[in-house]
Design an enzyme around this catalytic site. Structure first.
Site, short mmCIF file in Angstrom:
data_model
loop_
_atom_site.label_atom_id
_atom_site.label_comp_id
_atom_site.label_asym_id
_atom_site.label_seq_id
_atom_site.Cartn_x
_atom_site.Cartn_y
_atom_site.Cartn_z
N SER A 69 76.00 1.26 119.10
CA SER A 69 75.74 1.18 117.67
C SER A 69 75.36 2.54 117.10
O SER A 69 74.76 3.37 117.79
CB SER A 69 74.60 0.18 117.41
OG SER A 69 74.14 0.26 116.08
N TYR A 76 66.25 -2.88 118.38
CA TYR A 76 67.70 -3.08 118.52
C TYR A 76 68.37 -1.78 118.97
O TYR A 76 69.16 -1.76 119.92
CB TYR A 76 68.30 -3.55 117.20
CG TYR A 76 69.81 -3.54 117.17
CD1 TYR A 76 70.54 -4.41 117.97
CD2 TYR A 76 70.50 -2.64 116.37
CE1 TYR A 76 71.93 -4.39 117.96
CE2 TYR A 76 71.88 -2.61 116.35
CZ TYR A 76 72.59 -3.49 117.14
OH TYR A 76 73.96 -3.47 117.13
#
Length: 335
Positions: A127, A152
């Site tokens: 990501s 995350y």
């Protein structure tokens, strides 16, 4: 050719599976169909995939070590694309254990399956959030990513480190893909553009964080899928740079990292304006401060992607948002 796609009922996994099936690839789809967002949307995606003869589906959780091991032993996929994960920055503030279970425990189960069953290439989702507090723009795979600003993001960086370890210890070819703000038809309802659309059409205000002073490298789903497909066929072999060339993008092991982004950051207020135009309605805006864990801006340097696979994402938001709005109206039956 057989490919295991985890997260096949998810946004990117669904589109990738469709593309692979259209090329005659046998796709083994895996998803736990959890309720992080509307399960009916996941089931609708899945129904389209299950209508195709080369698709087989297993409802499994990556954290289920025994079941994942059994699946690898039974199917022995030569290629694995791991897109299953617990997504979302803000949700990680409320439910951190979900990220440990899915993104860490689940990922090591995938790595172990690849290791023990001689997988030729593991491609996995990372990501843009790994860049965290890095102030240098655009974000390059040559930059350090040691300062994540959400759990995350930390789990995604951990995935990259775990993958490198398996590439080094066991010679497993791995490629990580740092996706930048993916949007488009069949997207995730928790994403801002999706929530904005729902709110605008129902006359409710939209929440605009950091008072609108956000920039995102919005990347259309078709561009993401094109990048993934090209990367699948480029198995890393490792490289040994000289000491003065060394940076985080190099490894003597079969390991690679790429950014997949549009290389064109868009101001959030401009994105909202384009969405308003496509919807034919004006948004009521509630301007709010920056939320914990959010990054004010993202911008992808895709030079390595261009050099290695000859592809650069290029879909403008005027095209991508129009396609999303048309899908949204059709799928939900709204004017």
């Amino acid at each position: 050719m057989k490919i295991l796609v985890t997260g096949a009922a998810g946004f990117i996994g669904f589109h990738l599976s469709q593309r692979l099936l259209s090329q005659g690839v046998e796709v083994i789809g895996l998803d736990n169909l959890n309720d992080y967002y509307d399960v009916n949307l996941k089931l609708a995606r899945l129904r389209l995939l299950q209508n195709q003869p080369n698709f087989r589906f297993f409802q499994l959780d990556l954290a289920d070590r025994e079941s994942i091991s059994d699946l690898f032993a039974k199917e022995r996929p030569p290629t694995v694309v791991n897109l299953a994960a617990q997504p979302g920055v803000r949700y990680s503030l409320q439910n951190p254990h979900a990220y440990v279970s899915s993104n860490l425990v689940g990922f090591v189960n995938v790595l172990e399956g690849c290791r023990h069953h001689n997988v030729d290439h593991l491609v996995y989702a990372s990501s843009s959030s790994v860049y965290g507090a890095n102030p240098k723009m655009p974000f390059s795979v040559k930059d350090s990513v040691d300062h994540p600003v959400s759990l995350y993001a930390a789990t995604k960086k951990a995935n990259e480190l775990m993958a490198h370890t398996y590439s080094h210890l066991y010679g497993l070819p791995t490629t990580g893909l740092r996706f930048f703000t993916v949007y488009g038809p069949w997207g995730r309802p928790d994403m801002a553009y999706f929530r904005f659309t729902r709110a605008i059409l129902t006359g409710k205000p939209i929440q605009v964080f950091n008072y609108g002073n956000m920039k995102r490298d919005f990347t259309y789903i078709d561009d993401i899928v094109e990048g993934v497909v090209r990367v699948i066929h480029r198995i890393p072999k490792g490289s040994t740079p000289s000491i003065d060339q060394w940076d985080p993008s190099y490894s003597p092991d079969p390991y690679r990292i790429y950014n997949i982004g549009n290389y064109n950051p868009v101001n959030l207020m401009d994105f909202i304006s384009t969405l308003e135009t496509c919807l034919g309605r004006e948004a009521k805006k509630e301007l709010l401060p920056l939320q914990m864990g959010d990054m004010p801006a993202t911008w992808a340097d895709v030079d390595d992607l261009i050099a290695d696979v000859g592809f650069k994402p290029c879909t403008p938001i005027s095209v991508g948002i129009k396609e999303f709005v048309q899908w949204y109206r059709d799928f939900y039956g709204v004017d």
